[in-house]
Scaffold this active site. Structure first.
Site, PDB file in Angstrom:
ATOM      1  CG  HIS A   1      -3.261 -31.739  34.236  1.00 39.49           C
ATOM      2  ND1 HIS A   1      -3.128 -32.933  34.905  1.00 39.49           N
ATOM      3  CD2 HIS A   1      -4.393 -31.161  34.720  1.00 39.49           C
ATOM      4  CE1 HIS A   1      -4.133 -33.067  35.761  1.00 39.49           C
ATOM      5  NE2 HIS A   1      -4.914 -32.015  35.673  1.00 39.49           N
TER       6      HIS A   1
ATOM      7  CE  LYS B   1      -1.710 -30.364  37.828  1.00 43.21           C
ATOM      8  NZ  LYS B   1      -2.111 -29.316  38.780  1.00 43.21           N
TER       9      LYS B   1
HETATM   10  P1  NAD Z   1      -2.454 -20.098  36.692  1.00 41.57           P
HETATM   11  O1  NAD Z   1      -0.977 -20.269  36.600  1.00 41.57           O
HETATM   12  O2  NAD Z   1      -3.227 -19.730  35.458  1.00 41.57           O
HETATM   13  O3  NAD Z   1      -2.823 -19.034  37.812  1.00 41.57           O
HETATM   14  C1  NAD Z   1      -2.128 -18.950  39.025  1.00 41.57           C
HETATM   15  C2  NAD Z   1      -2.470 -17.625  39.645  1.00 41.57           C
HETATM   16  O4  NAD Z   1      -1.842 -17.532  40.931  1.00 41.57           O
HETATM   17  C3  NAD Z   1      -2.004 -16.425  38.831  1.00 41.57           C
HETATM   18  O5  NAD Z   1      -3.042 -15.468  38.824  1.00 41.57           O
HETATM   19  C4  NAD Z   1      -0.810 -15.907  39.635  1.00 41.57           C
HETATM   20  O6  NAD Z   1      -0.619 -14.507  39.481  1.00 41.57           O
HETATM   21  C5  NAD Z   1      -1.247 -16.252  41.038  1.00 41.57           C
HETATM   22  N1  NAD Z   1      -0.125 -16.276  41.981  1.00 41.57           N
HETATM   23  C6  NAD Z   1       1.064 -16.905  41.822  1.00 41.57           C
HETATM   24  N2  NAD Z   1       1.862 -16.649  42.882  1.00 41.57           N
HETATM   25  C7  NAD Z   1       1.146 -15.851  43.712  1.00 41.57           C
HETATM   26  C8  NAD Z   1       1.442 -15.226  44.941  1.00 41.57           C
HETATM   27  N3  NAD Z   1       2.633 -15.382  45.535  1.00 41.57           N
HETATM   28  N4  NAD Z   1       0.466 -14.497  45.541  1.00 41.57           N
HETATM   29  C9  NAD Z   1      -0.743 -14.335  44.941  1.00 41.57           C
HETATM   30  N5  NAD Z   1      -1.065 -14.876  43.754  1.00 41.57           N
HETATM   31  C10 NAD Z   1      -0.115 -15.623  43.147  1.00 41.57           C
HETATM   32  O7  NAD Z   1      -3.000 -21.479  37.296  1.00 41.57           O
HETATM   33  P2  NAD Z   1      -4.478 -22.083  37.258  1.00 41.57           P
HETATM   34  O8  NAD Z   1      -4.579 -23.046  36.124  1.00 41.57           O
HETATM   35  O9  NAD Z   1      -5.479 -20.997  37.398  1.00 41.57           O
HETATM   36  O10 NAD Z   1      -4.436 -22.967  38.573  1.00 41.57           O
HETATM   37  C11 NAD Z   1      -4.243 -22.349  39.851  1.00 41.57           C
HETATM   38  C12 NAD Z   1      -4.122 -23.436  40.916  1.00 41.57           C
HETATM   39  O11 NAD Z   1      -5.337 -24.173  41.001  1.00 41.57           O
HETATM   40  C13 NAD Z   1      -3.032 -24.475  40.618  1.00 41.57           C
HETATM   41  O12 NAD Z   1      -2.458 -24.871  41.858  1.00 41.57           O
HETATM   42  C14 NAD Z   1      -3.807 -25.622  39.992  1.00 41.57           C
HETATM   43  O13 NAD Z   1      -3.153 -26.872  40.125  1.00 41.57           O
HETATM   44  C15 NAD Z   1      -5.061 -25.561  40.821  1.00 41.57           C
HETATM   45  N6  NAD Z   1      -6.274 -26.157  40.244  1.00 41.57           N
HETATM   46  C16 NAD Z   1      -7.091 -26.810  41.132  1.00 41.57           C
HETATM   47  C17 NAD Z   1      -8.286 -27.322  40.697  1.00 41.57           C
HETATM   48  C18 NAD Z   1      -9.204 -27.973  41.711  1.00 41.57           C
HETATM   49  O14 NAD Z   1     -10.349 -28.359  41.383  1.00 41.57           O
HETATM   50  N7  NAD Z   1      -8.759 -28.116  42.967  1.00 41.57           N
HETATM   51  C19 NAD Z   1      -8.678 -27.197  39.361  1.00 41.57           C
HETATM   52  C20 NAD Z   1      -7.829 -26.509  38.475  1.00 41.57           C
HETATM   53  C21 NAD Z   1      -6.623 -25.976  38.939  1.00 41.57           C
END
Ligand code: NAD
Length: 241
Positions: free
Chosen positions: A149, A153
């Site tokens: 990744h 991440k």
């Molecule tokens: P990112 O770091 O770009 O975004 C994370 C977001 O969460 C940001 O907008 C941040 O401001 C917000 N955030 C953090 N702490 C917070 C809080 N206390 N309250 C509210 N919002 C908060 O990450 P990303 O790449 O967008 O991924 C987000 C999540 O999704 C991760 O856990 C990632 O592993 C997961 N993910 C899952 C899948 C899936 O298919 N299940 C796919 C991609 C990513």
């Protein structure tokens, strides 16, 4: 036929996934994002017609049908609590959640319909099935899962690697994990079965985050109006009864 759009709350809206969700939801007239929630105070109250709220203002968001959460484990508890309080559906792809948060999800599923999945792509659902079948057919072979990744991440091994590992265990294998963090890789998972003098490699490569966002929006549509339960992505592939 009901033409009222499904009212969504997008939690983690400023993140990579959150931005993909907002873009795809805006292209779909069956969806209306009534609240986009970001961690800190938003730069503007309304961005591209979508009302924005800070995480600390969750209590004042308008009525919504389903929350779609792609944030971080520290943001997970308040949005799940809000869905319980509002009796709304909950779709979460947030990975790296604790055993306590997993238990809270299972408990919440007795009161609201929800889906939590480490990967919302169709390809990974099929890969998990192939991994289980390969493991069952290859007793005694080594099973290794290598996930790659982008450098931002935080959790490792990835939630998807753990899901694939669980499928391998269901087939009787004892998987080991390795994680790479490099550049801007969206997500790659290699499941390797190694015997004496031969090797099988099963690989999934994500080239666009949109596959996860589309899957999560599809899950939100399918979850709406269902009875409380912990649904799997594959339960939501067929239209609701
Ligand atoms: P990112 O770091 O770009 O975004 C994370 C977001 O969460 C940001 O907008 C941040 O401001 C917000 N955030 C953090 N702490 C917070 C809080 N206390 N309250 C509210 N919002 C908060 O990450 P990303 O790449 O967008 O991924 C987000 C999540 O999704 C991760 O856990 C990632 O592993 C997961 N993910 C899952 C899948 C899936 O298919 N299940 C796919 C991609 C990513």
């Amino acid at each position: 036929m009901n033409n009222t759009p499904l009212r969504l709350l997008i939690h983690g809206a400023s993140g990579r996934m959150g931005q993909a969700l907002l873009r795809l939801a805006a292209e779909d007239s069956s969806l209306e994002v009534v609240a986009a929630v970001v961690r800190r105070s938003p730069p503007q109250r309304v961005i591209d017609g979508v009302p924005h709220f800070a995480a600390g203002e969750l209590g004042s968001v308008p009525v919504f049908d389903v929350a779609v959460d792609f944030s971080l484990p520290e943001g997970f508890d308040p949005v799940l609590a809000l869905c319980l309080q509002r009796r709304a559906g909950f779709v979460s792809g947030t990975t790296g959640i604790s055993a306590m948060q997993q238990a809270a999800l299972a408990d919440a599923a007795t009161r609201i319909p929800l889906v939590w999945a480490t990967n919302f792509s169709l390809g990974v659902a099929v890969l998990a099935d192939l991994v289980e079948r390969a493991a069952a057919s290859l007793p005694g072979w080594d099973c290794d899962i290598v996930e790659s990744h982008h450098v931002h991440k935080k959790d490792a091994p990835s939630g998807t690697a753990l899901t694939l590992g669980a499928a391998a265990q269901d087939g009787g294998a004892d998987p080991r994990y390795a994680s790479l963090r490099a550049g801007d890789i969206i997500g790659e998972h290699l499941v390797q079965f190694t015997g004496l003098g031969e090797r099988i490699e099963l690989v999934h490569r994500a080239t666009s985050r949109d596959i996860f966002a589309r899957g999560a929006l599809h899950a939100a549509r399918q979850l709406n109006g269902r009875t409380p339960a912990f649904y799997r992505v594959r339960d939501l592939v067929a239209p609701a009864d």
